[in-house]
Design a protein around this motif. Sequence first.
Motif, mmCIF file in Angstrom:
data_model
loop_
_atom_site.group_PDB
_atom_site.id
_atom_site.type_symbol
_atom_site.label_atom_id
_atom_site.label_comp_id
_atom_site.label_asym_id
_atom_site.label_seq_id
_atom_site.Cartn_x
_atom_site.Cartn_y
_atom_site.Cartn_z
ATOM 1 N N LEU A 155 0.791 -1.259 0.124
ATOM 2 C CA LEU A 155 0.080 0.099 -0.090
ATOM 3 C C LEU A 155 0.829 1.561 0.198
ATOM 4 N N LEU A 156 1.977 1.378 0.845
ATOM 5 C CA LEU A 156 2.778 2.416 0.932
ATOM 6 C C LEU A 156 3.951 2.541 0.112
ATOM 7 N N GLY A 157 4.158 1.521 -0.330
ATOM 8 C CA GLY A 157 5.350 1.360 -1.031
ATOM 9 C C GLY A 157 6.439 0.719 -0.425
ATOM 10 N N GLU A 158 7.312 -0.202 -1.085
ATOM 11 C CA GLU A 158 8.141 -0.817 -0.135
ATOM 12 C C GLU A 158 9.407 0.125 0.554
ATOM 13 N N LYS A 159 9.659 1.002 -0.282
ATOM 14 C CA LYS A 159 10.730 2.158 0.046
ATOM 15 C C LYS A 159 10.150 2.830 1.466
ATOM 16 N N THR A 160 8.941 3.466 1.407
ATOM 17 C CA THR A 160 8.514 4.056 2.451
ATOM 18 C C THR A 160 8.280 2.910 3.612
ATOM 19 N N TRP A 161 7.825 2.035 3.567
ATOM 20 C CA TRP A 161 7.485 0.986 4.425
ATOM 21 C C TRP A 161 8.835 0.713 5.210
ATOM 22 N N LYS A 162 9.839 0.444 4.406
ATOM 23 C CA LYS A 162 11.270 -0.091 4.876
ATOM 24 C C LYS A 162 11.691 1.022 5.518
ATOM 25 N N HIS A 163 11.481 2.087 5.341
ATOM 26 C CA HIS A 163 12.033 3.382 6.281
ATOM 27 C C HIS A 163 11.511 3.377 7.429
ATOM 28 N N ILE A 164 10.004 3.397 7.397
ATOM 29 C CA ILE A 164 9.369 3.232 8.782
ATOM 30 C C ILE A 164 9.777 2.331 9.658
ATOM 31 N N VAL A 165 9.932 1.105 9.068
ATOM 32 C CA VAL A 165 10.188 -0.280 10.057
ATOM 33 C C VAL A 165 11.666 0.101 10.515
ATOM 34 N N ASN A 166 12.423 0.537 9.738
ATOM 35 C CA ASN A 166 14.050 0.863 10.345
ATOM 36 C C ASN A 166 14.068 2.155 11.285
ATOM 37 N N GLN A 167 13.267 3.186 11.251
ATOM 38 C CA GLN A 167 13.276 4.062 11.982
ATOM 39 C C GLN A 167 12.610 3.674 13.473
ATOM 40 N N ALA A 168 11.576 2.804 13.217
ATOM 41 C CA ALA A 168 10.818 2.285 14.525
ATOM 42 C C ALA A 168 11.753 1.463 15.107
ATOM 43 N N ASP A 169 12.664 0.831 14.448
ATOM 44 C CA ASP A 169 13.659 -0.174 15.128
ATOM 45 C C ASP A 169 14.833 0.765 16.079
ATOM 46 N N MET A 170 15.161 1.728 15.160
ATOM 47 C CA MET A 170 16.056 2.552 15.883
ATOM 48 C C MET A 170 15.778 3.249 17.042
ATOM 49 N N TYR A 171 14.530 3.978 16.960
ATOM 50 C CA TYR A 171 13.770 4.464 18.248
ATOM 51 C C TYR A 171 13.749 3.671 19.372
ATOM 52 N N ARG A 172 13.187 2.135 19.094
ATOM 53 C CA ARG A 172 12.942 1.353 20.468
ATOM 54 C C ARG A 172 14.304 1.264 20.801
ATOM 55 N N LEU A 173 15.386 0.942 20.195
ATOM 56 C CA LEU A 173 16.845 0.719 20.719
ATOM 57 C C LEU A 173 17.010 2.094 21.648
ATOM 58 N N LEU A 174 16.938 3.339 21.222
ATOM 59 C CA LEU A 174 17.266 4.371 22.174
ATOM 60 C C LEU A 174 16.130 4.238 23.200
ATOM 61 N N GLN A 175 15.032 3.970 22.877
ATOM 62 C CA GLN A 175 13.835 3.844 24.322
ATOM 63 C C GLN A 175 14.583 2.968 25.315
ATOM 64 N N LYS A 176 14.799 1.701 24.637
ATOM 65 C CA LYS A 176 15.403 0.696 25.659
ATOM 66 C C LYS A 176 16.597 1.006 26.355
ATOM 67 N N THR A 177 17.730 1.858 25.845
ATOM 68 C CA THR A 177 18.708 2.419 26.518
ATOM 69 C C THR A 177 18.152 3.234 27.617
ATOM 70 N N TRP A 178 17.396 4.164 27.348
ATOM 71 C CA TRP A 178 16.857 5.136 28.121
ATOM 72 C C TRP A 178 16.334 4.705 29.156
ATOM 73 N N TYR A 179 15.359 3.502 29.057
ATOM 74 C CA TYR A 179 14.488 2.951 30.200
ATOM 75 C C TYR A 179 15.510 2.286 31.317
ATOM 76 N N THR A 180 16.504 1.709 30.570
ATOM 77 C CA THR A 180 17.361 1.050 31.401
ATOM 78 C C THR A 180 18.159 1.956 32.250
ATOM 79 N N HIS A 181 18.648 3.257 31.783
ATOM 80 C CA HIS A 181 19.255 4.123 32.495
ATOM 81 C C HIS A 181 18.270 4.743 33.504
ATOM 82 N N ALA A 182 17.084 4.891 33.263
ATOM 83 C CA ALA A 182 15.864 5.425 34.095
ATOM 84 C C ALA A 182 15.842 4.446 35.358
#
Length: 322
Positions: A155-182
């Motif tokens: 629906l959204l195009g493979e390029k757009t969806w892949k970028h959404i998935v990659n950014q979501a993964d990156m954010y979750r890694l940063l979030q996990k690091t912050w939650y561990t620090h917290a």
Amino acid sequence: MNTIKQNAVDSIQLGIEDFQLANKGDNRRIISAARNIYAGILLLFKEKLVLESPSYDQELLIREKIIFKKDSSGHLLIQGNGKKTVDYRGIQERFDNLSIQVDWKILENIQKVRNDLEHYCTEKNGKQISKIISDTFIILNSFITEYLEEVPSDLLGEKTWKHIVNQADMYRLLQKTWYTHAENLNLSNRIIKENICNIHCPYCGFDLFSITPDHENEENPPLECVSCNREIPASVYRQLVADYLTPIPDHTNPEEQTFCQCPECGKDTYLYSEDICLSCDQENLAYCSSCGEKIELFMLNGNYEQLCDNCNHMKYLMDKDD
């Protein structure tokens, strides 16, 4: 592809393109990225309402105003009236009526980041949009699959969806690091500890932080925003937690007020329900120093003698006799 669906796809694709340009240094694209992604999600929701509308009027459920009339045979007709379409609240109401499940809290988070970027944030960079994209993935992955019965990448195009998935993964890694620090933060206030992961940077609106090595062993250390790298001292994040815990004002129900003036430090950060001040950490001040009964909220506010209504009245009478 019909107009609403195509406009939705175009908006989300443009939002991702704006995000990529923002990451290359064009900060003018940040707000347009947030607007386009949010608008695209709402348009996909409207597409679902089109699919749920009757065949005789496929735009019935997206019309803001619906009217009822009878035809020449006396049969009841339901028709959309006017060209104005439903807004966010209207979509939410109709989805609830149709048992269409959406995590509205996540969508409200996207809306909040967009509003903060438009009206409040003094510093803007691409990391702020990574939060929106991460939330977008959560909503669209299930909504497109379950309710539009399509494959998100198709629906959204493979390029757009892949970028959404990659950014979501990156954010979750940063979030996990912050939650561990917290979890390991040495914070002197239990309420601050419980809610530190709910605050947003007052400068850029991002919601992830780090602790510099120079401060990691301190009590109540300053935080550093992962997005704009500004330092957030304890006095500031204490107030941010208080702001987060402050309910939306309800003038019809004053009992909803949760904070009052602290009898110890004088700041308006005494959380009455938990009997603790978020600024000075003093606890158990909501009990009368004379009889031990809990002081009502309206009496505690600014009550430096820490007396309940009855004891305060008795003191007034005794002082009057003197």
